[in-house]
Scaffold this active site. Structure first.
Site, PDB file in Angstrom:
ATOM      1  N   GLY A   1      27.108  83.242  -9.306  1.00 55.05           N
ATOM      2  CA  GLY A   1      25.545  83.697  -9.408  1.00 55.05           C
ATOM      3  C   GLY A   1      25.755  84.835 -10.706  1.00 55.05           C
ATOM      4  CB  CYS A   2      24.732  88.360 -10.265  1.00 59.95           C
ATOM      5  SG  CYS A   2      23.336  88.040  -9.485  1.00 59.95           S
ATOM      6  CB  ILE A   3      29.837  87.679 -10.447  1.00 64.21           C
ATOM      7  CG1 ILE A   3      29.363  89.286  -9.276  1.00 64.21           C
ATOM      8  CG2 ILE A   3      31.653  88.647 -11.496  1.00 64.21           C
ATOM      9  CD1 ILE A   3      29.459  89.996 -10.238  1.00 64.21           C
TER      10      ILE A   3
END
Length: 213
Positions: free
Chosen positions: A150-152
């Site tokens: 997701g955020c990475i």
């Protein structure tokens, strides 16, 4: 035609960008929600990744390179969450005053650090991160945090698109499951940055002169 994954990507998506001259350590969403047993977002591998990041953070501080954190916070009416919060309603936990939304105590920010508040997956989307890194003269992002899929991943893609070298120490990122974790590390390493061992990042930091600015 049958071929191994490595052979299939060889010569096409196997380049390496390497480290630049002015790094920053970016710690994405290492918050209590991911390390607290019983919380909906709890992921045991994140606990391990947090522990792996502790010495990296310590060395970054010793070298006085910029350290930046992100965390997710929404207005209590959640209108700033848009479609994302409709897709992932568990994110409604992330409001001011909620302990699960706070950065883990093992990696507590200090006064010289920068905390970026975001509402979406990428650390760059709708935030001042790119401008801040540019103003600091940063050319390399040491990307740690969660979750890998997701955020990475989103931050790695945007980091590259903003012109930064993205380096991911694989021990310092994590996800809920090994499958998406490994698949997204593969994609990041193939197209958006370099996925390397933490020891290589530590060795690189060890070669830097202390940044007194």
């Amino acid at each position: 035609m049958n071929s191994s994954l490595t052979d299939n990507y060889k010569g096409v998506f196997d380049g390496r960008i390497g480290f630049g001259k002015r790094p920053a350590l970016l710690i994405v969403d290492f918050i209590n929600a991911y390390v607290t047993e019983g919380a909906p977002l709890f992921a045991p591998d994140v606990v391990t990744a947090v522990d792996e990041t502790i010495p990296l953070l310590s060395l970054a501080r010793a070298k006085q390179i910029p350290v930046l954190y992100t965390k997710v916070l929404y207005n209590k009416n959640f209108r700033d969450g848009g479609i994302f919060i409709q897709k992932v309603p568990v994110l409604k936990t992330m409001v001011e005053g909620e302990p699960l939304a706070e950065i883990v105590p093992q990696l507590t920010p200090v006064e010289s650090d920068i905390i970026i508040v975001k509402q979406y997956a990428s650390a760059f989307f709708g935030t001042s991160l790119a401008a801040t890194l540019t103003s600091l003269g940063v050319d390399t992002i040491l990307l740690t945090g969660c979750s890998t899929s997701g955020c990475i991943r989103a931050s790695a893609v945007d980091g590259m698109q903003y012109g930064f070298r993205v380096i991911v120490p694989h021990e310092c990122v994590a996800d809920r499951h090994a499958g998406p974790h490994e698949a997204n590390l593969f994609d990041i390493n193939s197209k958006y940055g370099d996925v390397v061992g933490k020891s290589e990042v530590m060795e690189y930091l060890g070669t830097l002169q202390v940044n007194s600015e």
